[in-house]
Design an enzyme around this catalytic site. Structure first.
Site, mmCIF file in Angstrom:
data_model
loop_
_atom_site.group_PDB
_atom_site.id
_atom_site.type_symbol
_atom_site.label_atom_id
_atom_site.label_comp_id
_atom_site.label_asym_id
_atom_site.label_seq_id
_atom_site.Cartn_x
_atom_site.Cartn_y
_atom_site.Cartn_z
ATOM 1 N N GLY A 92 0.821 -1.071 -0.009
ATOM 2 C CA GLY A 92 -0.125 -0.091 -0.074
ATOM 3 C C GLY A 92 0.955 1.002 0.067
ATOM 4 N N GLY A 93 0.200 2.344 -0.012
ATOM 5 C CA GLY A 93 0.965 3.604 0.177
ATOM 6 C C GLY A 93 2.082 3.796 1.400
ATOM 7 C CG ASP A 215 -8.048 5.762 2.602
ATOM 8 O OD1 ASP A 215 -8.276 6.380 1.342
ATOM 9 O OD2 ASP A 215 -7.096 5.167 2.619
HETATM 10 N N1 LIG Z 1 -5.368 -8.871 6.683
HETATM 11 C C1 LIG Z 1 -4.945 -8.936 5.306
HETATM 12 N N2 LIG Z 1 -5.236 -10.117 4.941
HETATM 13 C C2 LIG Z 1 -4.686 -10.424 3.542
HETATM 14 N N3 LIG Z 1 -4.141 -9.583 2.717
HETATM 15 C C3 LIG Z 1 -4.019 -8.316 3.175
HETATM 16 C C4 LIG Z 1 -4.558 -7.904 4.500
HETATM 17 N N4 LIG Z 1 -4.233 -6.393 4.894
HETATM 18 C C5 LIG Z 1 -3.739 -6.027 3.336
HETATM 19 N N5 LIG Z 1 -3.558 -7.158 2.382
HETATM 20 C C6 LIG Z 1 -3.210 -7.133 1.303
HETATM 21 O O1 LIG Z 1 -2.136 -6.029 1.083
HETATM 22 C C7 LIG Z 1 -2.497 -5.189 0.160
HETATM 23 C C8 LIG Z 1 -1.782 -3.694 0.609
HETATM 24 O O2 LIG Z 1 -2.584 -3.420 1.945
HETATM 25 P P1 LIG Z 1 -2.623 -1.838 2.489
HETATM 26 O O3 LIG Z 1 -3.686 -1.670 3.466
HETATM 27 O O4 LIG Z 1 -1.192 -1.585 2.862
HETATM 28 O O5 LIG Z 1 -2.715 -0.922 1.378
HETATM 29 P P2 LIG Z 1 -4.006 -0.600 0.212
HETATM 30 O O6 LIG Z 1 -5.254 -0.422 1.038
HETATM 31 O O7 LIG Z 1 -3.794 -1.509 -0.956
HETATM 32 O O8 LIG Z 1 -3.366 1.088 -0.120
HETATM 33 P P3 LIG Z 1 -3.286 2.102 0.468
HETATM 34 O O9 LIG Z 1 -2.330 2.512 1.339
HETATM 35 O O10 LIG Z 1 -3.132 3.282 -0.550
HETATM 36 O O11 LIG Z 1 -4.687 2.294 1.374
HETATM 37 C C9 LIG Z 1 -4.052 -5.111 0.113
HETATM 38 O O12 LIG Z 1 -4.631 -4.544 -1.210
HETATM 39 C C10 LIG Z 1 -4.424 -6.565 0.336
HETATM 40 O O13 LIG Z 1 -4.058 -7.334 -0.985
#
Ligand SMILES: Nc1ncnc2c1ncn2[C@@H]1O[C@H](COP(=O)(O)OP(=O)(O)OP(=O)(O)O)[C@@H](O)[C@H]1O
Length: 421
Positions: A92-93, A215
């Site tokens: 993610g970001g 968000d």
């Molecule tokens: N609890 C979880 N179980 C399984 N996969 C996860 C979990 N949390 C995050 N992920 C995976 O990791 C990716 C990145 O998650 P993260 O929350 O860091 O960022 P994002 O929501 O994609 O982006 P941003 O930072 O812009 O909000 C997600 O898109 C998902 O595919």
């Protein structure tokens, strides 16, 4: 806020609405051992739970005290096999998310392959925003419990390392399903996921002291093995306004395409700003197209600006539906989806529905979906692009929903300048 390796100290949330993320004032501090944290009722929980009204809505609750495991960095290195790149679940970001393993009873780290799988987010500790997001996540998700919110199991702060440990969501996020290559994501799962996510937001908005999630987007809707939706990522969440105010004023942060117009223009944030973002996700789910895509032709970059006129007319709504799932929903369903989406993205926040109403409408839409014959789906797909209005010709002739499935995720933005009410 002070943390050390052995003890975690939670400080209380203040009602100051003029800085980013969850805000804290120093007063009571409570320590927790390296096993489970044990903190007293903070002003945060009091703020959201004062009098019991709404607290238990949709079977969620405010925990009397956070129940989070405090991990050392070495623990999480073990659990993730030293953050091996091939165990990365996503990025993610503000950091990378890894698959890790812990003991299901004690939550202690275990070797890869034994115990239960968890998701370990390692935040980019260099960024100030990374720390703010980590802190906000610990404080909101540590206190709130609801079937449609992802469960935070523990955290680590050691030197510059900031990590969060979540329950593992085996089906990933809605974004990946909606925009992936291959078979379009089925309609019945789309509506099921929307209902779950709407319940999660309704819970946050129904708390005595509202929580504004800030968000909401397809990548923050995670899915368990049953495709039940859970909202994750409380890094930007804010406590709603105190009683005498209608909004909070804050820095403008979020993700292009999802942020409500009033928030973008003024920095004024309402629970209804979340409703707008939910409407954008509704539109993504209907069309299979991304909220914002700079590669689309002029005037089509913003999905809302591009397609809003079609939502107004129930006969035009069916032309904007994802062509890959024709035959899986009735025309009544498409029309109802158009109506609720349009009301969620109303320019004036006062005219948007409450999330509880959105839940009711979506449950109704789920109930009324009677489709006679799904075997006709393919022929509909083949013929649909010919009958589409001109501005969709580009999109659907090129297989727009399919093409968008190969594009990168939307970008986040954050304006560092703080706006004044
Ligand atoms: N609890 C979880 N179980 C399984 N996969 C996860 C979990 N949390 C995050 N992920 C995976 O990791 C990716 C990145 O998650 P993260 O929350 O860091 O960022 P994002 O929501 O994609 O982006 P941003 O930072 O812009 O909000 C997600 O898109 C998902 O595919």
């Amino acid at each position: 806020m002070d943390f050390d390796k052995e003890n975690v100290i939670f400080k209380n949330v203040s009602t100051n609405n003029h800085s980013n993320g969850t805000e804290f004032s120093s007063s009571t501090t409570t320590t927790a051992a390296t096993t489970n944290t044990s903190v007293g009722q903070s002003q945060f929980s009091e703020a959201v739970s004062e009098s019991s009204g709404g607290v238990m809505s949709y079977s969620g609750q405010i925990l009397p005290s956070p129940n989070l495991k405090v991990y050392s960095f070495a623990d999480l290195k073990t659990a993730t096999n030293n953050f091996k790149p091939d165990s990365m679940l996503g990025q993610g970001g503000f950091g990378k998310v890894y698959r890790g393993w812990i003991d299901s009873k004690t939550l202690a780290p275990s070797k890869v392959g034994s115990g239960m799988i968890v998701a370990v987010k390692r935040l980019n500790s260099e960024s100030v925003q990374g720390f703010a997001e980590w802190r906000s996540e610990v404080n909101f998700l540590g206190m709130l419990s609801h079937p449609n919110l992802v469960k935070l199991l523990g955290f680590c702060r050691e030197d510059k390392e900031l990590l969060l440990v979540y329950e593992f969501m085996p089906k990933g996020c809605l974004e990946n399903h909606l925009f992936r290559r291959g078979e379009p994501f089925p309609w019945d799962l789309r509506i099921k996921i929307l209902i779950g996510a709407a319940r999660g937001l309704a819970f946050l908005h129904g708390l005595q002291r509202e929580v504004i999630y800030r968000d909401f987007k397809a990548s923050n809707i995670l899915l368990d093995s049953n495709y039940d939706a859970k909202i994750s990522d409380f890094g930007l969440a804010k406590l709603g306004p105190s009683q005498e105010k209608s909004h909070v004023t804050t820095r403008i942060m979020g993700t292009y395409g999802y942020a409500a117009p009033e928030y973008m223009a003024t920095g004024h944030l309402y629970v209804k700003s979340d409703v707008y973002a939910f409407g954008v996700v509704l539109l993504e789910v209907m069309t299979g197209l991304r909220a914002h895509n700079p590669k689309r032709p002029n005037g089509q970059e913003s999905l809302v600006d591009w397609l809003r006129p079609d939502l107004v007319n129930k006969h035009r709504v069916k032309h904007i539906m994802d062509k890959g799932i024709i035959g899986q929903y009735s025309s009544k369903v498409a029309a109802e989806m158009g109506r609720i989406t349009l009301s969620c993205i109303e320019p004036d926040p006062k005219h948007r529905p409450h999330m509880k109403e959105v839940v009711d409408v979506l449950e109704h839409i789920q109930r009324i979906n009677v489709v006679p014959d799904r075997s006709s789906t393919k022929s509909h797909v083949a013929s649909s692009s010919r009958s589409s209005p001109l501005h969709y010709q580009y999109a659907y002739k090129a297989g727009a929903a399919g093409a968008e499935r190969r594009r990168a995720s939307p970008r986040r933005f954050g304006v560092e300048k703080e706006l004044v009410a």
